[in-house]
Motif scaffolding. Sequence first.
Motif, short mmCIF file in Angstrom:
data_model
loop_
_atom_site.label_atom_id
_atom_site.label_comp_id
_atom_site.label_asym_id
_atom_site.label_seq_id
_atom_site.Cartn_x
_atom_site.Cartn_y
_atom_site.Cartn_z
N ALA A 1 0.84 -1.21 0.00
CA ALA A 1 0.00 0.00 0.00
C ALA A 1 0.87 1.25 0.00
O ALA A 1 0.61 2.22 -0.73
N TYR A 2 1.92 1.24 0.82
CA TYR A 2 2.85 2.39 0.87
C TYR A 2 3.47 2.62 -0.50
O TYR A 2 3.50 3.74 -1.01
N ALA A 3 3.95 1.53 -1.11
CA ALA A 3 4.58 1.64 -2.43
C ALA A 3 3.60 2.19 -3.46
O ALA A 3 3.98 2.97 -4.34
N ALA A 4 2.33 1.81 -3.33
CA ALA A 4 1.32 2.31 -4.27
C ALA A 4 1.16 3.82 -4.13
O ALA A 4 1.04 4.53 -5.14
N THR A 5 1.20 4.33 -2.90
CA THR A 5 1.06 5.79 -2.73
C THR A 5 2.25 6.51 -3.35
O THR A 5 2.10 7.55 -3.99
N LYS A 6 3.43 5.94 -3.19
CA LYS A 6 4.64 6.60 -3.70
C LYS A 6 4.76 6.44 -5.21
O LYS A 6 5.29 7.31 -5.90
N GLY A 7 4.27 5.30 -5.73
CA GLY A 7 4.24 5.11 -7.18
C GLY A 7 3.28 6.11 -7.82
O GLY A 7 3.56 6.68 -8.88
N GLY A 8 2.16 6.33 -7.15
CA GLY A 8 1.19 7.32 -7.63
C GLY A 8 1.79 8.71 -7.66
O GLY A 8 1.60 9.48 -8.61
N LEU A 9 2.58 9.02 -6.63
CA LEU A 9 3.21 10.34 -6.55
C LEU A 9 4.22 10.53 -7.69
O LEU A 9 4.34 11.61 -8.27
N ALA A 10 4.94 9.44 -8.02
CA ALA A 10 5.92 9.49 -9.12
C ALA A 10 5.22 9.85 -10.43
O ALA A 10 5.66 10.72 -11.19
#
Length: 240
Positions: A143-152
Motif C-alpha cells: 500500500a505504501y509503495a502504491a502511494t509513492k508510485g502514484g506520486l511518481a
Amino acid sequence: LRHALVTGTSSGIGLAIAALLLRRHHDLTVTGLSRSAGPLAGQERFSHWPTDLTDLEATASRARRFGQQVGPCGLLVCAAGRGGFVPTDSWGAQDLNALVTLNLTAPMLLCAEMLPSLRQAQGALVVLVGSTSGRERAALGAAYAATKGGLASFAESLFMETRKQKVRVLHLCPGMTDTAFHDVERFGPEEGPETALMADDLADLVDYFFAGPGRRMNPTGLILEPQRVGVRKKRQVARP
Ligand SMILES: NC(=O)c1ccc[n+]([C@@H]2O[C@H](COP(=O)([O-])OP(=O)(O)OC[C@H]3O[C@@H](n4cnc5c(N)ncnc54)[C@H](OP(=O)(O)O)[C@@H]3O)[C@@H](O)[C@H]2O)c1
C-alpha cells in the motif's frame, strides 16, 4: 521576501529542509504544516500552521490562506508522510484511506491549490518527497509503495503541464533515511555509517535546486540511496 510552504516540518526530512533554508536564506519565510510544531517553533521567519493533512478541507484552506496572506510561493515542499509496512490483509478501510490521503491526495491537492501562487513567483520549485519504494517492489509495503508510485506518476505529468508556466517539479526518491520514520516500523537502518541517508544531505540537495546552480535544471525524478544496504529487523514495534 520570498516564501516557502513546507509540510512535515516537525520532524525528519521536512524539518531538515525548513531548517537549512531558514539558516541560509535570510530573505525567505517558511510556513510549516504538520500536526505538532516541532523544534522550529518560535524561530524567526518561521510560522507553524497546525494541520492534519488527512483532513483535505483543512489542507485546502491552508493553501488558500497562504495565497491570500503570505504571498507568491517560490517553493512548495511536500515532505509529510508515513510508512505502514504490514501484511496487506491487516489494512482496514479507515487506515488505508488515511495513508493514501496523507501520502498521495494531500500533496496533489496542495499542488492544485498552490499552482496560482507558484506561477506568480516566476521560477518556483515544487518538491514532492517520494521514495525508492515507489519505483521498486517493497516487501510488506504494497500500500505504501502504491502511494509513492502514484506520486511518481503525478510528478512527471505535473511537470509536463507546468514547464511552460516556469514551475519546476523535483520528485525526490530517497531510500532508507535516518529519521523517526522507522520508529513505528518493524525495521530500521543498521547501526553504522553509510546504511542510511542523512536528512540534512537531502535538504542540501533541495537547496541546490531551489537556489543553487540546479535552479537552471528540472530534476523530475531523483533516486538517492545509501552506499550500503543495511536493514535491521526489530523484535518489538511500538505502534501508535
Ligand atoms: N525515512 C525514510 O527512510 C524515508 C525513505 C523514503 C521516503 N521517505 C518519505 O519521507 C517523508 C518524510 O518522512 P521522514 O523520514 O522525515 O519521517 P518523520 O521524521 O516521521 O516525519 C514525518 C513528518 O510528517 C508529518 N505528518 C505525519 N502525519 C501527518 C498528518 N496526518 N498531518 C500532517 N503531518 C503529518 C509529521 O508531523 P506531525 O507528526 O507533527 O504531524 C512529520 O513532520 C515521507 O513522505 C516518507 O514517506 C522517508
